[in-house]
Design an enzyme around this catalytic site. Structure first.
Site, PDB file in Angstrom:
ATOM      1  N   GLU A   1      81.293  43.377  60.734  1.00 59.36           N
ATOM      2  CA  GLU A   1      82.352  42.402  60.510  1.00 59.36           C
ATOM      3  C   GLU A   1      83.685  42.938  61.057  1.00 59.36           C
ATOM      4  OE1 GLU A   1      82.719  41.213  56.392  1.00 59.36           O
ATOM      5  OE2 GLU A   1      84.178  39.660  56.882  1.00 59.36           O
TER       6      GLU A   1
ATOM      7  N   ASN B   1      79.528  31.212  55.747  1.00 54.79           N
ATOM      8  CA  ASN B   1      79.252  32.423  54.967  1.00 54.79           C
ATOM      9  C   ASN B   1      79.814  32.256  53.555  1.00 54.79           C
ATOM     10  OD1 ASN B   1      78.860  35.519  54.620  1.00 54.79           O
ATOM     11  ND2 ASN B   1      81.037  35.217  54.149  1.00 54.79           N
ATOM     12  N   GLU B   2      79.028  32.592  52.577  1.00 57.09           N
ATOM     13  CA  GLU B   2      79.467  32.511  51.178  1.00 57.09           C
ATOM     14  C   GLU B   2      80.282  31.232  50.952  1.00 57.09           C
ATOM     15  OE1 GLU B   2      81.054  36.283  49.758  1.00 57.09           O
ATOM     16  OE2 GLU B   2      79.100  37.233  50.035  1.00 57.09           O
TER      17      GLU B   2
ATOM     18  N   TYR C   1      74.966  42.856  46.310  1.00 63.22           N
ATOM     19  CA  TYR C   1      75.485  44.220  46.428  1.00 63.22           C
ATOM     20  C   TYR C   1      75.156  45.006  45.168  1.00 63.22           C
ATOM     21  CZ  TYR C   1      78.090  42.964  50.612  1.00 63.22           C
ATOM     22  OH  TYR C   1      78.431  42.581  51.892  1.00 63.22           O
TER      23      TYR C   1
ATOM     24  N   GLU D   1      73.431  40.255  53.545  1.00 60.42           N
ATOM     25  CA  GLU D   1      74.394  41.272  53.084  1.00 60.42           C
ATOM     26  C   GLU D   1      73.788  41.980  51.885  1.00 60.42           C
ATOM     27  OE1 GLU D   1      78.528  40.152  52.568  1.00 60.42           O
ATOM     28  OE2 GLU D   1      78.427  38.806  54.288  1.00 60.42           O
TER      29      GLU D   1
ATOM     30  N   GLN E   1      77.850  47.769  55.793  1.00 61.89           N
ATOM     31  CA  GLN E   1      77.965  47.341  57.158  1.00 61.89           C
ATOM     32  C   GLN E   1      77.787  48.539  58.085  1.00 61.89           C
ATOM     33  OE1 GLN E   1      81.470  44.982  58.007  1.00 61.89           O
ATOM     34  NE2 GLN E   1      81.203  43.694  56.202  1.00 61.89           N
TER      35      GLN E   1
HETATM   36  O1  AHR Z   1      80.746  42.742  53.379  1.00 61.49           O
HETATM   37  C1  AHR Z   1      82.006  42.519  52.852  1.00 61.49           C
HETATM   38  C2  AHR Z   1      82.182  41.103  52.339  1.00 61.49           C
HETATM   39  O2  AHR Z   1      81.333  40.885  51.248  1.00 61.49           O
HETATM   40  C3  AHR Z   1      81.835  40.004  53.292  1.00 61.49           C
HETATM   41  O3  AHR Z   1      82.861  39.695  54.155  1.00 61.49           O
HETATM   42  C4  AHR Z   1      81.544  38.852  52.394  1.00 61.49           C
HETATM   43  O4  AHR Z   1      80.628  37.946  52.939  1.00 61.49           O
HETATM   44  C5  AHR Z   1      81.033  39.521  51.117  1.00 61.49           C
HETATM   45  O5  AHR Z   1      81.645  39.022  49.990  1.00 61.49           O
END
Ligand code: AHR
Length: 527
Positions: A57, A205-206, A274, A329, A378
């Site tokens: 990103e 995205n999201e 995450y 992600e 990432q």
């Molecule tokens: O990876 C960091 C961020 O986490 C991304 O930009 C977003 O899609 C997610 O919330």
């Protein structure tokens, strides 16, 4: 006489102690032994290589200062501005697919600002990540050429939140149309004759958050509108559209999407998850307690539940499993390194991250029937990165090594495995399974078994019952270290590296392995 009797009783005592020792050690081994049944002859589902995908990103030093140092850079060897050491490391890793330009950034990005002569490009303020001004010098051509250089498929994430339908339709035409058309002509003017034939496209995205704060119902409608105008110009492979998906256990999002979008306009549904201890108190990446480690692993292992339950919903609407679950992600998320920009998400990477990577990849492999792409967040200098850079220096993290050890599973057939009596890792009244496994067999008949022991102090005896193979030669690699908090630094870049693993025995199809605490082992069984 007394002396004789004393000698006899000492001997008796030693003998009974020895018997007791034998009894106790047998009991301990029996207690700890984990049996894994691996049915090699039942391997059917292909582990899509894209499960080993990555994400880059415009965030902190991922693109600028990570991948891209500029064409005029004399200090850092580069090809068209992209670091040569990074290209070599990512080729070695066998990155199958790379997602770009975001993340949250994607829904602010206007691709036409990143083409044409670099000196004429407008700037963009990165509103999500640190508020820095970028000069758009890394754009569509730069990214797609980078993908060619590392031999990865590009995955373009399109702007839905603040973009327009035409903007996305034009982007698809620009990169994929081989004939005469306004966008293909513009591409040629900018120096690229042949289309890149980009297959993978993210539609926002999201969307429930930074992508527009939409409801699932609203997004499903918007998705259909955008997807309808994404023409399939590509001659080589059909376009693959991925809808912005749920976060963690938001099953309603997947349900609404699957129900409302139907099956003709969609090839993938995303999921983001995450491993974070607590969004308000994430803790240090390197200076963490055992309790924090345990909680991180608890979060990481939830991926099993997320993937299973989102897949079950998808099964209802798509029983043939035509639509992929794309975990685009995932990874560990901690506080940024001291003294760095909080908006840049720069964190170190320890053995804890190796544990997250090993267990998560095992989960994805084992769900290969539905999970057909995943992208670690990432690639460079951001979150659970595989590469860290500091000016001209570059290091590979423990996560890099796990991803590399595991790349043997790419496009191999998943071997169904069953774990019996998985030992537990217990702390503060909570318990986690200590051992995680996945296995595959490739076209040449070579079997690979990847094992993780997340226990912080205890090693595990594992017995893998290999059924349906005649293979009898075993070799292996291990990633381990003295402390969970260990990491590779710029001063000690090779502190953690895979080493040859020898702690195994293969006899009559039974492969016995001793896994040290917090270790990742990949075994190769061939002829
Ligand atoms: O990876 C960091 C961020 O986490 C991304 O930009 C977003 O899609 C997610 O919330």
């Amino acid at each position: 006489m007394k002396m004789e009797m004393l000698k006899i009783s000492v001997k008796k005592w030693m003998f009974s102690s020895f018997l007791l020792f034998l009894l106790v050690s047998t009991f301990v081994v029996a207690q700890d032994a984990t049996t894994i049944y691996a049915n090699v002859d039942q391997a059917q589902t292909t582990i899509n290589k894209n499960i080993y995908g990555h994400f880059a990103e415009h965030l902190g030093r991922c693109i600028y200062g990570g991948f891209y140092v500029g064409e005029d850079n004399q200090e850092i060897p580069n090809t068209d501005g992209v670091r040569n050491d990074v290209i070599a490391a990512l080729r070695e890793l066998k990155v199958p697919v790379l997602r770009w330009p975001g993340g949250c950034f994607a829904d602010t990005y206007h691709w036409k600002d990143g083409i044409g002569p670099k000196e004429d490009r407008p700037t963009i303020v990165n509103q999500w990540w640190g508020g820095v001004t970028e000069d758009n010098s890394f754009g569509t051509h730069d990214f797609l050429n980078l993908c060619e250089a590392i031999d990865a498929d590009p995955y373009l994430a399109a702007n839905v939140g603040s973009g327009e339908v035409k903007e996305l339709a034009d982007w698809v035409q620009y990169v994929n149309h081989g004939g005469v058309s306004p966008m293909a002509d513009l591409r040629r003017e900018n120096g690229r004759e042949d289309p890149w034939n980009v297959k993978y496209w993210g539609v926002g995205n999201e969307a429930w958050g930074c992508g527009g704060n939409m409801t699932a119902e609203y997004y499903a409608n918007i998705y259909k509108q955008y997807a309808t105008f994404m023409a399939d110009w590509s001659n080589t492979s059909k376009i693959f559209r991925i809808a912005s998906g749920a976060s963690d256990g938001d099953y309603n999002w997947t349900e609404v999407l699957m129900k409302n979008v139907g099956r003709n306009l969609i090839e993938g549904v995303a999921l983001h998850s995450y491993s974070v201890i607590d969004w308000g108190n994430k803790g240090s990446a390197t200076d963490f307690s055992e309790s924090q480690y345990f909680t991180t692993m608890q979060r990481a292992l939830r991926m099993e539940e997320y993937v299973t339950r989102h897949s079950t919903i998808m099964d209802k609407y798509d029983p043939e499993k035509r639509i992929a679950l794309v975990v685009d992600e995932w990874g560990g998320w901690y506080d940024v390194e001291e003294g760095t920009n909080p908006g840049f998400l720069y964190q170190q990477n320890t053995m804890r991250d190796a544990m997250i990577a090993g267990t998560t990849l095992n989960i994805f492999n084992n769900h290969a029937d539905r999970v057909r792409m995943a992208n670690l967040a990432q690639t460079i200098n951001v979150l659970q990165a595989v590469i860290l850079t500091d000016e001209e220096r570059m290091i590979l993290t423990p996560t890099y090594h796990v991803m590399k050890m595991y790349n043997v599973h790419q496009d191999a057939k998943l071997i169904p495995t069953q774990l019996q009596e998985n030992p537990t890792y217990e702390l503060e009244g909570k318990s986690l399974p200590a051992v995680s496994v996945s296995a595959s067999v490739n076209e040449a008949g070579v079997v690979h078994v990847s094992l993780v022991n997340i226990h912080s102090t205890e090693s595990q005896n594992v017995s893998v019952m290999l059924r349906g193979t005649e293979n009898s030669k075993v070799s292996g690699q291990i990633l381990a270290s003295d402390q969970l908090q260990d990491y590779n630094s710029f001063d000690e870049p090779t502190k953690i590296q895979p080493k040859e693993f020898k702690d195994f025995k293969l006899k009559d199809g039974e492969l016995t392995v001793e896994l040290p605490p917090f270790s990742v082992v990949v075994l190769k069984v061939n002829n």
